[in-house]
Design a protein around this motif. Structure first.
Motif, PDB file in Angstrom:
ATOM      1  N   VAL A  24       0.852  -1.190   0.000  1.00 35.19           N
ATOM      2  CA  VAL A  24       0.000   0.000   0.000  1.00 35.19           C
ATOM      3  C   VAL A  24       0.887   1.240   0.000  1.00 35.19           C
ATOM      4  N   PHE A  25       0.529   2.175  -0.872  1.00 39.34           N
ATOM      5  CA  PHE A  25       1.259   3.435  -1.002  1.00 39.34           C
ATOM      6  C   PHE A  25       0.266   4.585  -0.979  1.00 39.34           C
ATOM      7  N   LEU A  26       0.680   5.732  -0.463  1.00 43.34           N
ATOM      8  CA  LEU A  26      -0.053   6.990  -0.635  1.00 43.34           C
ATOM      9  C   LEU A  26       0.773   7.794  -1.622  1.00 43.34           C
ATOM     10  N   VAL A  27       0.163   8.122  -2.775  1.00 43.46           N
ATOM     11  CA  VAL A  27       0.900   8.811  -3.831  1.00 43.46           C
ATOM     12  C   VAL A  27       0.158  10.069  -4.275  1.00 43.46           C
ATOM     13  N   ASP A  28       0.915  11.018  -4.822  1.00 47.81           N
ATOM     14  CA  ASP A  28       0.302  12.228  -5.362  1.00 47.81           C
ATOM     15  C   ASP A  28       0.102  12.075  -6.864  1.00 47.81           C
ATOM     16  N   GLU A  29      -0.280  13.161  -7.538  1.00 44.46           N
ATOM     17  CA  GLU A  29      -0.609  13.084  -8.962  1.00 44.46           C
ATOM     18  C   GLU A  29       0.593  12.757  -9.839  1.00 44.46           C
ATOM     19  N   VAL A 110      19.009  -8.522 -11.723  1.00 43.32           N
ATOM     20  CA  VAL A 110      18.178  -9.431 -12.510  1.00 43.32           C
ATOM     21  C   VAL A 110      16.855  -8.752 -12.836  1.00 43.32           C
ATOM     22  N   THR A 111      16.384  -8.935 -14.065  1.00 41.68           N
ATOM     23  CA  THR A 111      15.084  -8.385 -14.443  1.00 41.68           C
ATOM     24  C   THR A 111      13.987  -9.306 -13.943  1.00 41.68           C
ATOM     25  N   LYS A 112      13.020  -8.722 -13.248  1.00 43.22           N
ATOM     26  CA  LYS A 112      11.869  -9.487 -12.749  1.00 43.22           C
ATOM     27  C   LYS A 112      10.646  -9.083 -13.561  1.00 43.22           C
ATOM     28  N   ASP A 113       9.932 -10.085 -14.072  1.00 47.18           N
ATOM     29  CA  ASP A 113       8.677  -9.847 -14.768  1.00 47.18           C
ATOM     30  C   ASP A 113       7.535 -10.176 -13.824  1.00 47.18           C
ATOM     31  N   LEU A 114       6.721  -9.192 -13.531  1.00 45.31           N
ATOM     32  CA  LEU A 114       5.602  -9.375 -12.610  1.00 45.31           C
ATOM     33  C   LEU A 114       4.303  -9.014 -13.307  1.00 45.31           C
ATOM     34  N   GLU A 115       3.231  -9.612 -12.849  1.00 47.93           N
ATOM     35  CA  GLU A 115       1.900  -9.156 -13.242  1.00 47.93           C
ATOM     36  C   GLU A 115       1.278  -8.593 -11.971  1.00 47.93           C
ATOM     37  N   LEU A 116       0.840  -7.345 -12.063  1.00 45.97           N
ATOM     38  CA  LEU A 116       0.304  -6.654 -10.896  1.00 45.97           C
ATOM     39  C   LEU A 116      -1.161  -6.312 -11.097  1.00 45.97           C
ATOM     40  N   LEU A 117      -1.906  -6.373 -10.006  1.00 46.07           N
ATOM     41  CA  LEU A 117      -3.254  -5.829  -9.972  1.00 46.07           C
ATOM     42  C   LEU A 117      -3.125  -4.487  -9.265  1.00 46.07           C
ATOM     43  N   VAL A 118      -3.450  -3.423  -9.978  1.00 47.28           N
ATOM     44  CA  VAL A 118      -3.293  -2.059  -9.473  1.00 47.28           C
ATOM     45  C   VAL A 118      -4.666  -1.532  -9.091  1.00 47.28           C
ATOM     46  N   THR A 119      -4.817  -1.146  -7.832  1.00 47.05           N
ATOM     47  CA  THR A 119      -6.058  -0.534  -7.363  1.00 47.05           C
ATOM     48  C   THR A 119      -5.713   0.829  -6.785  1.00 47.05           C
ATOM     49  N   VAL A 120      -6.418   1.856  -7.244  1.00 47.80           N
ATOM     50  CA  VAL A 120      -6.207   3.200  -6.720  1.00 47.80           C
ATOM     51  C   VAL A 120      -7.548   3.794  -6.307  1.00 47.80           C
ATOM     52  N   SER A 121      -7.509   4.553  -5.226  1.00 42.52           N
ATOM     53  CA  SER A 121      -8.725   5.164  -4.701  1.00 42.52           C
ATOM     54  C   SER A 121      -8.383   6.568  -4.212  1.00 42.52           C
ATOM     55  N   PRO A 122      -9.223   7.556  -4.523  1.00 45.89           N
ATOM     56  CA  PRO A 122      -8.924   8.918  -4.079  1.00 45.89           C
ATOM     57  C   PRO A 122      -9.113   9.054  -2.568  1.00 45.89           C
ATOM     58  N   LEU A 123      -8.290   9.889  -1.978  1.00 44.22           N
ATOM     59  CA  LEU A 123      -8.420  10.208  -0.556  1.00 44.22           C
ATOM     60  C   LEU A 123      -8.952  11.627  -0.438  1.00 44.22           C
ATOM     61  N   PRO A 124      -9.654  11.908   0.650  1.00 43.50           N
ATOM     62  CA  PRO A 124     -10.133  13.279   0.844  1.00 43.50           C
ATOM     63  C   PRO A 124      -8.958  14.247   0.796  1.00 43.50           C
ATOM     64  N   ALA A 125      -9.133  15.325   0.048  1.00 50.45           N
ATOM     65  CA  ALA A 125      -8.046  16.281  -0.161  1.00 50.45           C
ATOM     66  C   ALA A 125      -7.691  17.015   1.117  1.00 50.45           C
ATOM     67  N   ASN A 126      -6.418  17.091   1.356  1.00 55.05           N
ATOM     68  CA  ASN A 126      -5.877  17.948   2.409  1.00 55.05           C
ATOM     69  C   ASN A 126      -5.192  19.101   1.701  1.00 55.05           C
ATOM     70  N   LYS A 127      -3.885  19.198   1.837  1.00 53.54           N
ATOM     71  CA  LYS A 127      -3.135  20.242   1.138  1.00 53.54           C
ATOM     72  C   LYS A 127      -3.040  19.938  -0.347  1.00 53.54           C
ATOM     73  N   GLU A 128      -2.873  18.669  -0.676  1.00 53.50           N
ATOM     74  CA  GLU A 128      -2.799  18.258  -2.071  1.00 53.50           C
ATOM     75  C   GLU A 128      -3.532  16.936  -2.223  1.00 53.50           C
ATOM     76  N   PRO A 129      -4.065  16.672  -3.408  1.00 56.97           N
ATOM     77  CA  PRO A 129      -4.800  15.425  -3.600  1.00 56.97           C
ATOM     78  C   PRO A 129      -3.861  14.217  -3.549  1.00 56.97           C
ATOM     79  N   LEU A 130      -4.269  13.218  -2.789  1.00 65.76           N
ATOM     80  CA  LEU A 130      -3.497  11.981  -2.674  1.00 65.76           C
ATOM     81  C   LEU A 130      -4.371  10.798  -3.065  1.00 65.76           C
ATOM     82  N   THR A 131      -3.713   9.743  -3.466  1.00 64.57           N
ATOM     83  CA  THR A 131      -4.380   8.513  -3.866  1.00 64.57           C
ATOM     84  C   THR A 131      -3.834   7.367  -3.047  1.00 64.57           C
TER      85      THR A 131
END
Length: 147
Positions: A24-29, A110-131
């Motif tokens: 789980v990560f909190l990321v910006d735009e 070494v190169t790793k090949d992965l298949e990822l399921l990516v889920t993103v959801s908006p968080l209530p905005a504070n100073k800047e929008p985060l996901t």
């Protein structure tokens, strides 16, 4: 439902993040990492202190992160990046996005090949929008399903 302790609510929320067994990560735009949980650090082999405020591809060692001298999100292949596009759409539409992607990362030379399921959801905005971004490694599941 119990109330969140008012003395240090940020500690409570960080404990909740660390209790989740997926990355789980909190990321910006710009997909810069503002926070990550223990599972993310363990699964992707990254040090939390060095990952903070890096763009996702740089922290996760994406092979495409070095295609441009400007880094992750600036190379020719980045326009098709499922992670980046999901974060942008999530913030623009204020909606949950869920997509699969093939991801190549460099780990230990070494190169790793992965298949990822990516889920993103908006968080209530504070100073800047985060996901809130969850990355699940579904490589083994996909391989088993194909057999």
């Amino acid at each position: 439902m119990q109330k969140v302790p008012s003395a240090r609510p940020e500690k409570f929320y960080l404990a909740v993040l660390d209790a989740i067994p997926a990355a789980v990560f909190l990321v910006d735009e710009d997909v810069r990492i503002h926070e990550l949980n223990r599972s993310a650090a363990s699964i992707f082999g990254i040090e939390p202190e060095t990952a903070l405020m890096k763009r996702g591809g740089e922290a996760l060692h994406c092979l495409r992160a070095t295609d441009s001298s400007e880094g992750c999100g600036r190379g020719p292949a980045c326009g098709d990046c499922v992670i980046r596009n999901s974060v942008h759409r999530c913030l623009a539409d204020q909606s949950v996005q869920r997509r699969r992607m093939k991801f190549q990362a460099m780990g230990g030379g070494v190169t790793k090949d992965l298949e990822l399921l990516v889920t993103v959801s908006p968080l209530p905005a504070n100073k800047e929008p985060l996901t809130l971004m969850i990355l699940e490694d579904i490589t083994t599941y996909t391989l088993l399903k194909s057999l």
